[in-house]
Design an enzyme around this catalytic site. Structure first.
Site, PDB file in Angstrom:
ATOM      1  CB  CYS A 122      -2.038   4.012   9.350  1.00 37.11           C
ATOM      2  SG  CYS A 122      -3.422   4.559  10.261  1.00 37.11           S
ATOM      3  NE  ARG A 134      -3.729   0.199   2.144  1.00 38.48           N
ATOM      4  CZ  ARG A 134      -4.531   0.761   3.415  1.00 38.48           C
ATOM      5  NH1 ARG A 134      -4.177   0.112   4.503  1.00 38.48           N
ATOM      6  NH2 ARG A 134      -5.106   1.956   3.056  1.00 38.48           N
TER       7      ARG A 134
END
Length: 298
Positions: free
Chosen positions: A254, A198
């Site tokens: 995040c 990611r």
């Protein structure tokens, strides 16, 4: 005392009146699963707090997928559940501690230090033959007064400035322009807590845009734990974060401000003192068209 506690430690204090146990189980994409699991069985005496309904604000244009809850709203919710400023709180989940760490961070943000995370979560508690129940306790309301610690947060404007200066500084160093590079003040380090793919902009399934904030380095939050789900020791975490300078400020993000929290816990356990959260994280960052996006390895 460490921010995490063992199953044996909790068992020995299971019914102490000054303690509240909080079940934080939550499954992304299945918003009722955590509550249903709690109602089926939980640690005796535990109450339930929902990631979206209790530990986040409603989603809006900015702020990410899990915006921080309003401090006064959360304080009122805690008060209603019988949690006061003198209450010791032990949180658990079944997601490697990420939701419990969100509550751990939020309570400290509200000025409450007596909060801990159960090692191993609910499944290991049950597998260890520790007691479980479906009884939901009756709670006597208390008074929780928020003492917000704004220094624990970093906003999008600051993160943008740090990102731009980090990239600029890296460019100056790559050109061996020592004078330019040395003229740039020491900047906070941006840490991306998501999985490596990611961070690289691959296999993005939660947010509409893949990639990372330019200048950020990648430390996957699950790498702070052992294979059995327990947290790595302070010495192991110091080795894990050996590439970071303990004297520098660190800003952690995040996808939505949840899995950054276990990374913050791990950094503090490793001895880092100046660690802040970019609460909106990647899902907030990409809500601003002017924000740059990086892919691949920094």
């Amino acid at each position: 005392m460490d921010a995490t506690v063992s199953k044996r430690w909790l068992l020995a204090r299971l019914y102490e009146p000054e303690q509240t146990i909080v079940d934080c189980r939550f499954t992304l994409g299945q918003p009722k699963a955590g509550r249903d699991s709690y109602e089926q069985e939980h640690i005796p005496g535990a109450i339930y707090l929902d990631l979206k309904l209790d530990l986040s604000s409603p989603v809006s244009e900015h702020g990410g997928r899990h915006p921080l809850p309003d401090p006064e709203v959360l304080a009122a919710r805690l008060s209603k559940l019988g949690i006061g400023n003198d209450t010791r709180i032990v949180a658990y989940d079944d997601e490697n501690g990420m939701n419990a760490a969100r509550l751990w961070w939020l309570l400290r943000y509200l000025g409450h230090e007596q909060v801990f995370i159960l090692e191993g979560g609910f499944s290991q508690w049950k597998e260890g033959k520790y007691p479980v129940t479906d009884h939901q306790p009756v709670r006597v309301p208390s008074t929780f007064t928020a003492n917000v610690q704004p220094q624990m947060l970093a906003g999008v404007e600051e993160v943008r400035e740090v990102s731009e200066k980090t990239v600029s500084n890296a460019g100056a160093e790559s050109e061996s322009d020592v004078n330019v590079a040395s003229a740039v003040p020491v900047l906070p380090v941006l840490i991306d807590s998501r999985a490596n793919d990611r961070y690289h902009g691959q296999n993005e399934t939660l947010d509409p845009v893949g990639g990372h904030i330019p200048g950020a380095v990648n430390y996957f939050w699950k790498d702070t734990q052992n294979l059995d789900g327990s947290w790595r020791s302070a010495e192991q975490l110091e080795e894990h974060f050996a590439g970071l300078d303990k004297d520098r400020e660190i800003i952690v993000y995040c996808g939505s401000g949840v899995t950054a929290c276990p990374n913050i816990l791990a950094l503090e356990k490793a001895g880092f003192k100046n660690v802040r959260l970019y609460a909106g994280s990647w899902s907030d960052w990409i809500s601003y068209e002017q924000n740059a996006i990086a892919t691949g390895k920094e």
